[in-house]
Design a protein around this motif. Structure first.
Motif, PDB file in Angstrom:
ATOM      1  N   TYR A 148       0.798  -1.232   0.000  1.00  0.00           N
ATOM      2  CA  TYR A 148       0.000   0.000   0.000  1.00  0.00           C
ATOM      3  C   TYR A 148       0.826   1.277   0.000  1.00  0.00           C
ATOM      4  CZ  TYR A 148      -3.698  -3.264   0.890  1.00  0.00           C
ATOM      5  OH  TYR A 148      -4.577  -4.311   0.764  1.00  0.00           O
ATOM      6  N   PRO A 151       4.196   4.983   4.289  1.00  0.00           N
ATOM      7  CA  PRO A 151       5.493   5.617   4.564  1.00  0.00           C
ATOM      8  C   PRO A 151       6.297   4.780   5.544  1.00  0.00           C
ATOM      9  CG  PRO A 151       3.691   7.202   4.798  1.00  0.00           C
ATOM     10  CD  PRO A 151       3.066   5.865   4.655  1.00  0.00           C
ATOM     11  N   ASP A 153       8.427   5.814   7.602  1.00  0.00           N
ATOM     12  CA  ASP A 153       8.705   6.493   8.866  1.00  0.00           C
ATOM     13  C   ASP A 153       7.487   6.517   9.788  1.00  0.00           C
ATOM     14  OD1 ASP A 153       7.372   8.059   7.115  1.00  0.00           O
ATOM     15  OD2 ASP A 153       8.446   9.913   7.559  1.00  0.00           O
ATOM     16  N   ILE A 154       6.472   5.768   9.444  1.00  0.00           N
ATOM     17  CA  ILE A 154       5.288   5.705  10.314  1.00  0.00           C
ATOM     18  C   ILE A 154       5.245   4.350  11.006  1.00  0.00           C
ATOM     19  CG2 ILE A 154       2.773   5.545  10.270  1.00  0.00           C
ATOM     20  CD1 ILE A 154       3.661   8.343  10.084  1.00  0.00           C
ATOM     21  N   PHE A 164      -6.157  -3.488   9.894  1.00  0.00           N
ATOM     22  CA  PHE A 164      -5.795  -3.379   8.488  1.00  0.00           C
ATOM     23  C   PHE A 164      -5.782  -4.759   7.831  1.00  0.00           C
ATOM     24  CE2 PHE A 164      -4.102   0.317   6.233  1.00  0.00           C
ATOM     25  CZ  PHE A 164      -3.834  -0.246   5.009  1.00  0.00           C
ATOM     26  N   PRO A 271     -10.277   4.252   0.539  1.00  0.00           N
ATOM     27  CA  PRO A 271      -9.545   5.514   0.642  1.00  0.00           C
ATOM     28  C   PRO A 271     -10.409   6.561   1.321  1.00  0.00           C
ATOM     29  CG  PRO A 271      -9.365   4.613  -1.560  1.00  0.00           C
ATOM     30  CD  PRO A 271     -10.383   3.790  -0.846  1.00  0.00           C
ATOM     31  N   GLY A 272      -9.813   7.340   2.161  1.00  0.00           N
ATOM     32  CA  GLY A 272     -10.570   8.350   2.880  1.00  0.00           C
ATOM     33  C   GLY A 272     -11.052   9.446   1.966  1.00  0.00           C
ATOM     34  N   THR A 275      -8.217  14.701   3.275  1.00  0.00           N
ATOM     35  CA  THR A 275      -6.768  14.533   3.240  1.00  0.00           C
ATOM     36  C   THR A 275      -6.223  14.036   4.571  1.00  0.00           C
ATOM     37  OG1 THR A 275      -6.571  16.865   3.791  1.00  0.00           O
ATOM     38  CG2 THR A 275      -6.417  16.279   1.476  1.00  0.00           C
ATOM     39  N   ASP A 276      -6.871  14.395   5.680  1.00  0.00           N
ATOM     40  CA  ASP A 276      -6.329  13.985   6.972  1.00  0.00           C
ATOM     41  C   ASP A 276      -6.874  12.634   7.427  1.00  0.00           C
ATOM     42  OD1 ASP A 276      -8.854  14.792   7.364  1.00  0.00           O
ATOM     43  OD2 ASP A 276      -8.451  16.129   9.040  1.00  0.00           O
ATOM     44  N   PRO A 278      -6.751   9.253   5.660  1.00  0.00           N
ATOM     45  CA  PRO A 278      -6.365   8.574   4.417  1.00  0.00           C
ATOM     46  C   PRO A 278      -7.161   7.301   4.142  1.00  0.00           C
ATOM     47  CG  PRO A 278      -4.669   8.353   6.098  1.00  0.00           C
ATOM     48  CD  PRO A 278      -5.667   9.314   6.638  1.00  0.00           C
ATOM     49  N   PHE A 279      -7.687   6.669   5.192  1.00  0.00           N
ATOM     50  CA  PHE A 279      -8.482   5.458   4.987  1.00  0.00           C
ATOM     51  C   PHE A 279      -9.756   5.557   5.808  1.00  0.00           C
ATOM     52  CE2 PHE A 279      -3.999   4.193   4.681  1.00  0.00           C
ATOM     53  CZ  PHE A 279      -3.972   3.809   3.355  1.00  0.00           C
TER      54      PHE A 279
END
Lengths: 350, 875
Positions: A148, A151, A153-154, A164, A271-272, A275-276, A278-279
């Motif tokens: 998917y 990132p 860094d998350i 998920f 998908p959300g 923008t804030d 995302p899902f």
């Protein structure tokens, strides 16, 4: 001023409308429902949804009007899901992005295996194949991140990961190559792998194996029953066991049966819409889709779906020279589940 | 010199007898061919002598057999310094001499110079409030009449009218006044011969009876004489006032140039597609790629205010009645600071009033639409009210071919102009358009088995109030306010699916006010302020993508979300631009515009400086160049939540050009210009996930990471309007690219066209026939060829495999032709036109089309042979 521009929307509206006006003049192209050469019409995996460590059986509906010898080769790999979002990954760079492949193309597992991709491996040859899902697939987040594009860094919280994987899972891609008379066809199929869902009313998906069909002359105005037993021999029609006969110039209506009412709901991660976010997790309804194929022209539609007008019809032209043919119907549930049936028919004069 | 408009015409009766003086000529013999203009310099007057009102100096000049003017005298004085300036200028004029039976002969002709008044004071064809001649008692008999143009009934001022007494051979001459009227006094009674012979019109010879000695009675009983434009119309040339350009390159087109170009169906605003630097738009949709910028980087302006759209749906005509389009200016780059908020070029349309001499009615009827225009002057021409309305009737024609499609458009304009005083003028304009296209009851294109209906409707309605105030001889103040409502609605209703709808509606208001100060032809300044507020909202029921982990369904099966977008925004933009002639011929055009925009979460100041230079080396050669920075705020959809990025930056463009103009002969122009453009912060769709500041994951639907660059050269060969032919040949060679990421670097832009050749030419065939043709030859658009496919067994669909390198569609070539014919009756005109697009039915697919498995490639849709036939009545 530029703030006012809605050129994008307007241009889209114009682009959608232009083919409607001008399209009538275009050359006829072959319909996908006509099988006049070797084709892959479907690939199925059982179970339809797997867990790490499961053994999955892969089968394919490969048809050839000339019934030539063929070889089926199988491979599997893990590829990023392309264009899954709100805008499907569209951009001004075009449908391919100029990368040399289509945005929807899952890629070829054979190529990846040859290139030494750690997730890719060849499964062997045969009319069917077996995929053993790696038991350690979810021991780390790598498969999830790769699939998917999450990132790096998350840090994924354990409960988020469980949610998920219990809803969306990860797709292992299966590639099928069919070699016939010097030609190679290639198809792909996703095998969804997840963990048991922690959500209520979210059972694992199953192939729509109960699907069957009823056939009758249109003039008879028969109202078929909504349910029926599926023929055990893999043929399509509950009311006509084995081969059937089609009379030239006569229209036959083929009606899907056993469509669950209501169709089952299941949890999905979509998908959300902001923008804030995302899902989003939603419950949505399954829908069955029917793909129709025949070796002789006459099908009214190439495809149909349960929520619209699922039935189809076939009418062979009065000057049809063939005396026999084959008919296939592939049923998909829209979330990976697949099944099919095949019926041989003979053609007669009125 | 500036502010002088040279009006050639008004050819007096030509006395063709060697070098004979007109006064001594009684038995005139007319030449077969009248002189034609080669070059006439503008008269020079001091800037401070610029008149308040138009002034006309009428000369009588003798054109020798070598085309020089050997004698000239003032027939009608405007006083000094105008008379002397006119005499001085005419001595340097050159003509092609008149011919009699193929031999050059010297002729006396009448020749007028008009010294234009202040630039805002557009002279009407006939200044109806001009003083009329007093009727003075005179001995003998009186004969009066009125000279008008046949068909239009436009009064003909300054026309020499002769009467001749066949019994004695004596000739009398007078000039018509501002209303086209004339009065002869001291005539003998009886049958005389009236003779009107003037450039651009067929000679009129008529026997008249003179019988009144009472001037009032003669005036009351006067007849009207109709002059028919004739084969000599090539000579009747109005040279436009040559105002200094406000940019390095601007292409101004006048009315006939705008309406007679083939392939445009007489639509002025479509002419832009033939100009240099403009890439062909698919299906003639009316959006342009100018110098390699994005489609939405080129702005449309109507009367100085931004316009949402300029064209009706599906390649329809422009939204303004052609007769109300006064001018169109195209700035491919480096546009004046008066305009702003676009990163590419500007197309500026100015509307106009019909002539104020009387009422006018114009009815235009063709295969697809009917248009009506009516205007009526108020208070003897002090004001005028005009209304236009056009409506298509595709909905009557389409059912002949299909029941599934309907299409319609409507546009209107109500325009009122009023001169409050000679110094204060106002106008009020209501303008709008509504378009709709719908399909109904057709099978879903996805084969899902259901019936689908879809609707697209869009429109705008605008109110504009404007004033021009002459604060002094050199200072003009213009203020204009506009309010506009606009909407776009799309919907799709399919059996078995949720309804999909996208409605976007909103309004904007803009106030712009500026002053122009031009005390001298050598310098001038314009400064202004623009305030804009807009409020747009969207109501969406749109599908989102498939659930993660699930493949997309085999057929279109939308999961619809409902959401709204509301995004007010505003902008403030002061600007100043100058025009400074540093040394004779060297003109600097600096400008700067400071914009402060508020949209999304952003308050964004931007500075758009620009400098254009035009260096006129001599009468023939001008060097030109410009450098400019232009910014463009993102549209609402990109900047407004929930989908947009409220912090998305404005697009930026750095533009530059360098070239020259060459006038090889009067009326001809060759322009060559190289250009370069670099675009950054272009918005694009995205689908990236990224970490936000608080360790959360955010999705980006749009970003501004697209960069572009373009460079090329443009050539324009133009024969200006006038004479028997006019048109242009434009050629652009360019390359437009977009940044494809670090791995791939610069790649070709999807709408790039390397070679763009346009030939638009119109020939007046005589007898008021004209034939126009436009030929387009352009490179095919880039595309990524499909080299194979894989079958996706989840989607039941073949997924194409694209080539890594872009190819191009075949060369695009197309010929359009237009034939016009006008029949003139005394008080009205009837016109016929035939406009054919794609005369030889060239197959120019806009994209390839493939079979379901991509194994077969054929041509996609293209515009076919498409004729229209129209009739127009002008009263």
């Amino acid at each position: 001023m530029g703030l006012l521009e809605n050129t994008t929307l307007r241009a889209l509206a114009l682009a959608l409308a232009a083919p409607a006006v001008l399209g009538a003049c275009m050359e006829e192209l072959p319909r996908p429902s006509l099988v006049d050469d070797v084709r892959i019409l479907g690939v199925s995996n059982a179970p339809a949804q797997a867990e790490p460590g499961d053994t999955v059986t892969l089968t394919a509906l490969v048809v050839d009007p000339e019934d030539r010898p063929r070889t089926l080769r199988w491979a599997t790999c893990l590829v990023p899901e392309q264009g899954f979002g709100f805008f499907g990954g569209s951009s001004e760079t075009g449908s391919s992005g100029g990368n040399g492949y289509g945005l929807d193309d899952p890629g070829s597992c054979f190529d990846l295996a040859e290139a030494g991709d750690p997730w890719a491996r060849v499964l062997g040859e045969g009319e069917t194949a077996t995929l053993v899902v790696p038991a350690d697939l979810f021991d780390d987040d790598e498969a999830l991140r790769l699939t998917y594009g999450l990132p790096a860094d998350i840090e994924l919280a354990a409960e988020l990961k469980t949610l998920f994987l219990g809803i969306a899972g990860v797709n292992l891609t299966v590639s099928l190559r069919v070699d016939v008379a010097g030609r190679t066809l290639e198809a792909s199929k996703r095998v969804n792998v997840g963990v048991p869902s922690v959500l209520p009313d979210n059972p694992a998906n199953e192939n729509p194996t109960e699907a069957t069909f009823h056939i009758a002359r249109k003039v008879d105005l028969i109202e078929p029953p909504a349910t029926a037993d599926r023929p055990a021999d893999g043929t399509c029609f509950s009311n006509e066991a084995g081969d059937i006969t089609l009379v030239r110039g006569t229209r036959y209506v083929m009606t899907p049966q056993n469509i669950p009412v209501p169709q089952p709901t299941y949890a999905a991660l979509v998908p959300g819409t902001t923008t804030d976010q995302p899902f989003e997790f939603v419950y949505q309804q399954e829908n069955w889709f029917f793909a129709w194929f025949a070796t002789i022209e006459g099908l009214d539609k190439d495809a149909s779906k349960g929520s619209a007008v699922p039935e189809n019809s076939i009418q062979l032209a009065e000057d049809t020279p063939e005396t026999e043919g084959d008919l296939w119907i592939v049923v998909r549930d829209g979330r990976g589940g697949t099944t099919w049936c095949a019926t041989h028919f003979t053609v007669e004069d009125p | 010199m500036s502010r002088v408009r040279t009006v050639l015409a008004l050819l007096a009766a030509a006395w063709v007898l060697g070098l004979a003086s007109p006064a001594s000529t009684s038995a005139a013999q007319l030449p077969d061919e009248l002189p034609t203009t080669v070059s006439v310099p503008d008269p020079e007057i001091p800037p401070e002598a610029r008149p308040e009102e138009d002034l006309v100096v009428s000369l009588e000049i003798l054109i020798a057999v070598d085309g020089t003017v050997t004698e000239a005298r003032v027939a009608k004085s405007a006083g000094e310094p105008y008379d002397s300036a006119a005499l001085d200028a005419i001595k340097h004029a050159r003509f092609a001499p008149a011919k009699l039976e193929g031999v050059a002969v010297a002729v006396w002709i009448g020749f007028d110079f008009t010294f234009a008044g202040r630039p805002h004071r557009r002279s009407r064809v006939v200044p109806s409030r001009a003083p009329r001649r007093e009727i003075e008692p005179a001995p003998g008999f009186v004969f009066a009449g009125e000279v008008v143009e046949k068909g239009t009934r436009a009064p003909q001022a300054g026309i020499p009218v002769n009467v001749r007494d066949p019994r004695t051979g004596r000739t009398w001459e007078v000039l018509t006044d501002a209303d086209g009227r004339f009065v002869f006094r001291g005539l003998p009674a009886g049958r005389l011969t009236l003779d009107i012979f003037t450039g651009g019109y067929e000679p009129l010879k008529k026997a008249v009876r003179v019988r009144s000695a009472d001037p009032e009675e003669a005036l009351r009983d006067r007849d009207r004489y109709y002059l028919a434009p004739g084969g000599l119309s090539a000579y009747r040339t109005v040279v436009k006032e040559k105002r200094p350009p406000k940019a390095a390159t601007v292409i101004d087109l006048n009315e006939e140039e705008l309406t007679k170009v083939a392939g445009t169906f007489g639509d002025p605003t479509r002419v832009v597609a033939s100009l240099p630097g403009v890439a062909r738009s698919p299906f003639g949709l009316g959006y342009y790629v100018v110098r390699g910028a994005q489609l939405d980087n080129t702005g449309f302006f109507i009367d100085g205010h931004p316009a949402i759209y300029l064209y009706h749906l599906l390649g329809g005509p422009g939204v303004i009645h052609p007769e109300l389009v006064g001018s169109l200016s195209f700035y491919p780059g480096g546009y004046p600071a008066r305009y702003g908020a676009y990163a590419g070029g500007i197309i500026a349309v100015e509307t106009k009033d019909p002539p104020r001499d009387r009422w006018h009615l114009d009815v235009d009827l063709n295969l697809f639409q009917t248009g009506v225009l009516f205007s009526v002057p108020i208070d003897d021409g002090r004001g005028i009210v005009t209304a236009s309305f056009r409506r298509s009737y595709y909905e009557l024609l389409l059912p002949l071919f299909t029941d599934d499609l309907s299409l319609s458009f409507t546009d209107y304009m109500l325009r009122a102009s009023w001169d409050f005083s000679p110094r204060v003028r106002g106008r009020f304009i209501v303008l709008g358009a509504e378009d709709a296209a719908a399909t109904k009851g057709i099978e879903s294109s996805d084969g899902g088995g259901g019936k689908t209906s879809s609707d697209i409707s869009l429109g705008f309605h605008r109110v504009n109030l404007a004033f021009d105030v002459d604060l002094s001889r050199d200072l003009t103040w213009t203020t204009s306010a506009v309010w506009e409502y606009e909407h776009t609605d799309n919907s799709r209703v399919a059996e078995g699916d949720d309804t999909i709808k996208a409605g976007l509606a909103g309004w904007f208001a803009q106030l712009r006010s500026f002053v122009e100060w031009r005390p001298d032809k050598r310098y001038g300044v314009e400064t202004g302020l623009e305030l804009t507020y807009l409020s747009y909202g969207a109501d969406l029921q749109i599908p989102i993508g498939a659930a993660l982990g699930d493949p997309r369904p085999p057929l279109f099966d939308p999961r619809v979300i409902r959401t709204t977008i509301d995004s007010p925004a505003w902008g403030i933009a002061p600007y100043v631009s100058g025009d400074l002639e540093l040394t004779p011929g060297l003109r600097l055009l600096p400008g700067v515009r400071l914009s402060l925009w508020k949209y999304g979460d952003r308050v964004q100041p931007v500075l758009d400086p620009k400098l254009a230079v035009r260096w006129t080396i001599d009468d023939a050669w001008t060097l030109k160049g410009m450098a400019a920075v232009a910014h463009q705020p993102p549209n609402n959809f990109f900047a407004a939540e929930p989908f947009g990025d409220p912090a998305i930056p404005p697009a930026e463009s750095l533009q530059g050009s360098l070239g020259f103009e060459w006038i090889p002969a009067e009326g001809w122009l060759i322009s060559f210009e190289g250009f370069a453009q670099y675009l950054t912060n272009l918005p694009q769709a995205s689908n990236a996930l990224a970490a936000s500041g608080d360790d959360e994951v955010e999705r980006t639907y749009f970003d501004a990471n697209l960069r572009g660059r373009a460079f090329g050269a443009e050539l324009l060969l133009r024969k200006e309007f006038g004479g028997r032919q006019y048109g242009w040949l434009s050629y652009t060679i360019s390359r437009a690219e977009r940044w494809r990421g670090d791995e791939r670097g610069w790649g070709i832009y999807e709408l790039d066209q390397t070679h763009i050749l346009n030939l638009a030419w119109t020939v007046r065939l005589g007898r008021e026939w004209s034939l126009g043709a436009r030929f387009q030859l352009t490179s095919g658009n880039p595309y990524y060829p499909i080299v194979g496919s894989r079958y996706d067994a989840d989607l039941d669909r073949y997924v194409p495999l694209y080539a890594g390198e872009a190819g191009r569609l075949d060369l695009y070539h197309r010929l359009d032709m237009r034939l016009d014919k006008t029949w003139r009756f005394e008080d009205w005109m009837f016109q016929f036109y035939l406009d054919i697009q794609n005369v030889y039915n060239a197959g120019n697919p806009e994209s390839p089309r493939y079979s379901y498995d991509y194994a077969i490639k054929t041509d996609g849709i293209s515009l076919p042979f498409f004729p229209t036939l129209g009739f127009r009545a002008v009263f």
